[in-house]
Design an enzyme around this catalytic site. Sequence first.
Site, PDB file in Angstrom:
ATOM      1  N   LYS A  40      24.233  35.484  48.747  1.00 58.29           N
ATOM      2  CA  LYS A  40      25.509  34.837  48.419  1.00 58.29           C
ATOM      3  C   LYS A  40      26.319  35.714  47.458  1.00 58.29           C
ATOM      4  O   LYS A  40      25.764  36.622  46.822  1.00 58.29           O
ATOM      5  CB  LYS A  40      25.229  33.473  47.781  1.00 58.29           C
ATOM      6  CG  LYS A  40      24.300  33.533  46.581  1.00 58.29           C
ATOM      7  CD  LYS A  40      23.772  32.151  46.189  1.00 58.29           C
ATOM      8  CE  LYS A  40      22.820  32.243  45.018  1.00 58.29           C
ATOM      9  NZ  LYS A  40      22.301  30.932  44.618  1.00 58.29           N
ATOM     10  N   TYR A 263      45.283  46.465  23.127  1.00 58.72           N
ATOM     11  CA  TYR A 263      46.052  45.250  22.821  1.00 58.72           C
ATOM     12  C   TYR A 263      45.550  44.639  21.519  1.00 58.72           C
ATOM     13  O   TYR A 263      44.346  44.577  21.272  1.00 58.72           O
ATOM     14  CB  TYR A 263      45.900  44.230  23.951  1.00 58.72           C
ATOM     15  CG  TYR A 263      46.619  44.623  25.210  1.00 58.72           C
ATOM     16  CD1 TYR A 263      48.019  44.607  25.269  1.00 58.72           C
ATOM     17  CD2 TYR A 263      45.908  45.025  26.337  1.00 58.72           C
ATOM     18  CE1 TYR A 263      48.682  44.968  26.430  1.00 58.72           C
ATOM     19  CE2 TYR A 263      46.565  45.385  27.507  1.00 58.72           C
ATOM     20  CZ  TYR A 263      47.959  45.360  27.548  1.00 58.72           C
ATOM     21  OH  TYR A 263      48.601  45.714  28.694  1.00 58.72           O
ATOM     22  N   MET A 311      42.983  45.690  31.492  1.00 56.30           N
ATOM     23  CA  MET A 311      42.711  45.395  32.898  1.00 56.30           C
ATOM     24  C   MET A 311      42.152  46.619  33.617  1.00 56.30           C
ATOM     25  O   MET A 311      41.261  46.514  34.449  1.00 56.30           O
ATOM     26  CB  MET A 311      43.997  44.918  33.593  1.00 56.30           C
ATOM     27  CG  MET A 311      43.746  44.364  34.982  1.00 56.30           C
ATOM     28  SD  MET A 311      45.271  43.948  35.853  1.00 56.30           S
ATOM     29  CE  MET A 311      45.929  42.644  34.829  1.00 56.30           C
TER      30      MET A 311
HETATM   31  C1  LIG Z   1      21.028  31.213  44.185  1.00 54.39           C
HETATM   32  C2  LIG Z   1      19.907  30.364  44.626  1.00 54.39           C
HETATM   33  C3  LIG Z   1      18.603  30.889  44.713  1.00 54.39           C
HETATM   34  C4  LIG Z   1      18.247  32.269  44.204  1.00 54.39           C
HETATM   35  O1  LIG Z   1      18.054  32.219  42.827  1.00 54.39           O
HETATM   36  P1  LIG Z   1      17.642  33.529  41.990  1.00 54.39           P
HETATM   37  O2  LIG Z   1      17.426  32.996  40.635  1.00 54.39           O
HETATM   38  O3  LIG Z   1      18.793  34.465  42.076  1.00 54.39           O
HETATM   39  O4  LIG Z   1      16.408  34.070  42.627  1.00 54.39           O
HETATM   40  C5  LIG Z   1      17.622  30.084  45.260  1.00 54.39           C
HETATM   41  N1  LIG Z   1      17.893  28.817  45.677  1.00 54.39           N
HETATM   42  C6  LIG Z   1      19.123  28.285  45.582  1.00 54.39           C
HETATM   43  C7  LIG Z   1      19.349  26.897  46.043  1.00 54.39           C
HETATM   44  C8  LIG Z   1      20.162  29.026  45.044  1.00 54.39           C
HETATM   45  O5  LIG Z   1      21.378  28.479  44.942  1.00 54.39           O
END
Ligand SMILES: *Cc1c(COP(=O)(O)O)cnc(C)c1O
Length: 375
Positions: A40, A263, A311
């Site tokens: 993801k 800044y 930035m």
């Molecule tokens: C992101 C996620 C994982 C992975 O978790 P890590 O700590 O990055 O290994 C596993 N299960 C679910 C439901 C997640 O959302």
Amino acid sequence: MSTDCRTRAWMEIDASSLRRNFGRIRNAVGPSPGITPMVKANAYGTGVAGAVRCLEGEAPKSYGVATVAEGRELRALGVERPILVIGPIPPGDVPGAVEARLIVGISDTGSLARLAEVAAGRSVSFHTEVNTGMGRGGLDWQDAKRWGPEVARMAGPTLRWEGCFTHFHSADLESDDSLHVQWQRFREVIEALPAPREDFLVHACNSAAALRASGYAGDAVRVGIFLFGGVCGEGLPDPEAVVAVRARVVLVRDARPGTTVGYGATHAAHGPERWATLAIGYGDGLPRALGNRGHALLRGKRVPIIGRISMDLTVVDITDVEDVAPGDIATFIGTDGEETVTLEEVASHASTINYEILTGFTPRIPRIWSEAEKP
Ligand SMILES: *Cc1c(COP(=O)(O)O)cnc(C)c1O
């Protein structure tokens, strides 16, 4: 690998380290549980195309994503393995999930009914998520006697109930019994569930849980951060570093005492100082919180970030480093000579976690994957 995109700022991802981290998860859980890399958020910021190219060689059981768009992107990359979208997913994404043959994480029977309606006889798979304490999704573990039979009634040969999972909220902590409490709740649900017996996947562990409690691995572990080189919990082994972030020096100058930078002019030269301007900023995902706090490495030496991060540009004090010139490479995460700035150090300076640092890098910086070595 081309070096053409190393002109300004970039991320380097070491495919062989990622593969070895995968191997260490394999060693921890043993040969039977499947390994489901979570890819993801653009594979934790590393670039999902490179991640999949690397991971395919490890024959993962499936992939996990958080959004339907991410699942569709995997299909567009040619991934044929099962893809689980954790969910809950928004109603508007259900048609896309069905079309891309994603396994949908189900947190309520209303969503399951919607999935059936959208599928309209086409085959679609789902896993039920059980809320055992995480609270953001899942069917409640205490109500399984109610929802279990209801889900079983709705499921069938086209609306296929293929698994059940839960998620631990504190697997990163060493002396916390919530992991065991959640597992116990989950086991009770699984034992009572009128679910199919064949080809039914039970899974619970993220990276930290897979390493801490491999007995809870079930049929698959869903691992993310450890694969991508993030330390995942207290008392757990460190992964190999996977990600480095570097940027070019674009300007070197002497600063007279009292000269200010950035800044808000939050830093002024104490005496005669020498400064280098680096071609990276928060628009690339370098956390602005590192201003006047973080470090970079230049010519193998630690140099402090001075003033606020802009930035597009960041300034470091190079008074103690000889011969810095435009075109030199500064390291914000990673190793240069004998020195290393870890991902965790950056996260700590920015008062956040390694996950947020990795996923915060923006599309402006190219992701450069080293070739995965052949097994
Ligand atoms: C992101 C996620 C994982 C992975 O978790 P890590 O700590 O990055 O290994 C596993 N299960 C679910 C439901 C997640 O959302």
